[in-house]
Design an enzyme around this catalytic site. Sequence first.
Site, mmCIF file in Angstrom:
data_model
loop_
_atom_site.group_PDB
_atom_site.id
_atom_site.type_symbol
_atom_site.label_atom_id
_atom_site.label_comp_id
_atom_site.label_asym_id
_atom_site.label_seq_id
_atom_site.Cartn_x
_atom_site.Cartn_y
_atom_site.Cartn_z
ATOM 1 C CE LYS A 262 -3.234 2.971 0.568
ATOM 2 N NZ LYS A 262 -4.309 3.289 -0.345
ATOM 3 C CB CYS B 184 -4.399 8.398 0.997
ATOM 4 S SG CYS B 184 -5.811 7.608 1.773
HETATM 5 P P1 NAD Z 1 -12.192 8.368 7.945
HETATM 6 O O1 NAD Z 1 -11.622 9.357 8.884
HETATM 7 O O2 NAD Z 1 -13.166 8.819 6.904
HETATM 8 O O3 NAD Z 1 -12.907 7.201 8.767
HETATM 9 C C1 NAD Z 1 -12.430 6.673 9.973
HETATM 10 C C2 NAD Z 1 -13.641 6.336 10.823
HETATM 11 O O4 NAD Z 1 -13.222 5.568 11.939
HETATM 12 C C3 NAD Z 1 -14.342 7.576 11.380
HETATM 13 O O5 NAD Z 1 -15.713 7.564 11.026
HETATM 14 C C4 NAD Z 1 -14.152 7.461 12.893
HETATM 15 O O6 NAD Z 1 -15.236 7.976 13.637
HETATM 16 C C5 NAD Z 1 -14.011 5.959 13.067
HETATM 17 N N1 NAD Z 1 -13.328 5.574 14.298
HETATM 18 C C6 NAD Z 1 -12.233 6.140 14.852
HETATM 19 N N2 NAD Z 1 -11.897 5.492 15.984
HETATM 20 C C7 NAD Z 1 -12.807 4.498 16.151
HETATM 21 C C8 NAD Z 1 -12.985 3.497 17.129
HETATM 22 N N3 NAD Z 1 -12.145 3.391 18.167
HETATM 23 N N4 NAD Z 1 -14.018 2.655 17.003
HETATM 24 C C9 NAD Z 1 -14.872 2.760 15.953
HETATM 25 N N5 NAD Z 1 -14.752 3.697 14.987
HETATM 26 C C10 NAD Z 1 -13.722 4.549 15.087
HETATM 27 O O7 NAD Z 1 -10.964 7.655 7.247
HETATM 28 P P2 NAD Z 1 -10.943 6.963 5.787
HETATM 29 O O8 NAD Z 1 -10.700 7.994 4.758
HETATM 30 O O9 NAD Z 1 -12.094 6.059 5.664
HETATM 31 O O10 NAD Z 1 -9.601 6.120 5.912
HETATM 32 C C11 NAD Z 1 -9.540 4.946 6.695
HETATM 33 C C12 NAD Z 1 -8.237 4.242 6.406
HETATM 34 O O11 NAD Z 1 -8.195 3.838 5.026
HETATM 35 C C13 NAD Z 1 -6.986 5.093 6.608
HETATM 36 O O12 NAD Z 1 -5.958 4.273 7.058
HETATM 37 C C14 NAD Z 1 -6.676 5.614 5.216
HETATM 38 O O13 NAD Z 1 -5.310 5.925 5.077
HETATM 39 C C15 NAD Z 1 -7.064 4.408 4.382
HETATM 40 N N6 NAD Z 1 -7.471 4.713 3.008
HETATM 41 C C16 NAD Z 1 -8.263 5.784 2.738
HETATM 42 C C17 NAD Z 1 -8.664 6.017 1.423
HETATM 43 C C18 NAD Z 1 -9.522 7.205 1.068
HETATM 44 O O14 NAD Z 1 -9.628 7.506 -0.117
HETATM 45 N N7 NAD Z 1 -10.167 7.879 2.002
HETATM 46 C C19 NAD Z 1 -8.252 5.158 0.401
HETATM 47 C C20 NAD Z 1 -7.478 4.048 0.721
HETATM 48 C C21 NAD Z 1 -7.083 3.833 2.030
#
Ligand code: NAD
Length: 475
Positions: free
Chosen positions: A215, A273
């Site tokens: 990744k 990201c």
């Molecule tokens: P985000 O901030 O949109 O979502 C994270 C969610 O996790 C939030 O809704 C938050 O409330 C919840 N959360 C936090 N702590 C928690 C807990 N203890 N228990 C339950 N829920 C909890 O983040 P995202 O954009 O969805 O990214 C998530 C992961 O995926 C990251 O590691 C990111 O790097 C990776 N990622 C993101 C993308 C993208 O385009 N957004 C693409 C690929 C990978």
Amino acid sequence: MRFLPGSGRPTVAVVGFGYVGSCVAGTLADRGLDVIGIDSDQRLVEELDRRECRFNEEGLARLLFAGLDAGRLRVTTDLAEAARADVVLITVGTPVRDDGSLADAQLRGAARDLAPHLRAGQLVVLKSTVPPGTTRDLLRPLLEAGGLVAGEDFGLAFSPERLAEGTALRELRTFPIVTGGLTADCAESAAGLWREALGVEVLPMDTLEAAEIVKLADNWWIDLNIALSNELAKLCGVYGADVLDVIAAANTIPKGTGNVNILLPSVGVGGSCLTKDPWMVWRTAREHGLRFQTAPAGRQVNAGMPGYTASLVLAELAAQGKDPAESVVAVLGLAFKNDTGDLRATPVAGVVEALRAAGVTVRLHDPLVDAGAAAGLFGQLPEPSVEEAVRGADAVAVLALHRDFRGIDFAALPVASGCVLLDGRAYYPKEKIAELRAAGYVYRGIGRGPAAAKDPAAVRAVPSVPRSVRLLEAG
Ligand code: NAD
């Protein structure tokens, strides 16, 4: 021991119902699996109960609401619900601190709260982007604090999420999925899950760490490639060469397993990201005594693009003898890329800041972005329509070309005469540029437009070849 039910479709809990979690959960529910979405954000769960979706991703709201209505998807704040699942996916946020280290509070919190509810036979798969070693050294002990042993009582695997916002749902159903397991059984269980649940190709890695690095390699490459493209665009700008023509031609020779593949230049790289993952690489390397230069180089170049973009607008205004302090620039598209409403790390913020610093009055518009969130970030409310944003504008900067913007009739807009059209991410074809010029616009793209005037001061300021290069050349 395989960590999946032998027959029947598994029930999946998705811990962290953010951008990624909701896309994954909606897709799995659509494919007929029972899904429990779990998030610590009570407001998010209430919004979904009211059939509101805060993520502006094409098709996502429909998918989630269909799953909720059919009862295949449930959302809750209660992590104890994970006990009912066969598979637990962790998709919480993994930002980095200023020093590039993992800000692990969300991951730690989720793991600690999940540990007491784990059951023997379950499979836990981390999907969040993390530095190598995190699944084994951070997640595993936190989960084992619940009393079960990873690899024996429950399965533990890592499968990075590689979707991109704007095209997330299509990519989820087509991209190969990378898996790494704590043990061979964990790895096989995770591979079986994705084959069954998504029907996509699985790329098994030998170790958890290899899967974690895949990744980071993707985003490190993407950011650095775009940095090259952005510098290429600046070079083309000097000569009035169209960078899109240059890239299209450069990309025709085979190299490695494909062709040279220079990506597109733009107003800058944003989102949660690409702006952090290269720093994760840099930091991890540093912790092992390696001083990496490519990851920070990419970040530095791309972080400079909003300022460069603003300078293009200001140069065009100056060429027309317009005082920035009396000029209005309309910004269309505030999100960090086309077809998303996500404002996280949007490069548009840097453009607006630089224009304002020069005295320009900026007006904003984005149909996909939440108006309150935009007001919070930019310190002013966006205009409700394209027309209101561009009225009397000396420049229109298209910084994200959402679907809604594709049909704009620029000739009919109430802009000032000689209005500059700054193309930050629209990549208008030549016929469109000719149309814009015929309608009275002065077109300027990133690496597109007439040659920039040569700055004699810049020539005098060019340093001699850096010493490190001479040393390299000397062997
Ligand atoms: P985000 O901030 O949109 O979502 C994270 C969610 O996790 C939030 O809704 C938050 O409330 C919840 N959360 C936090 N702590 C928690 C807990 N203890 N228990 C339950 N829920 C909890 O983040 P995202 O954009 O969805 O990214 C998530 C992961 O995926 C990251 O590691 C990111 O790097 C990776 N990622 C993101 C993308 C993208 O385009 N957004 C693409 C690929 C990978």
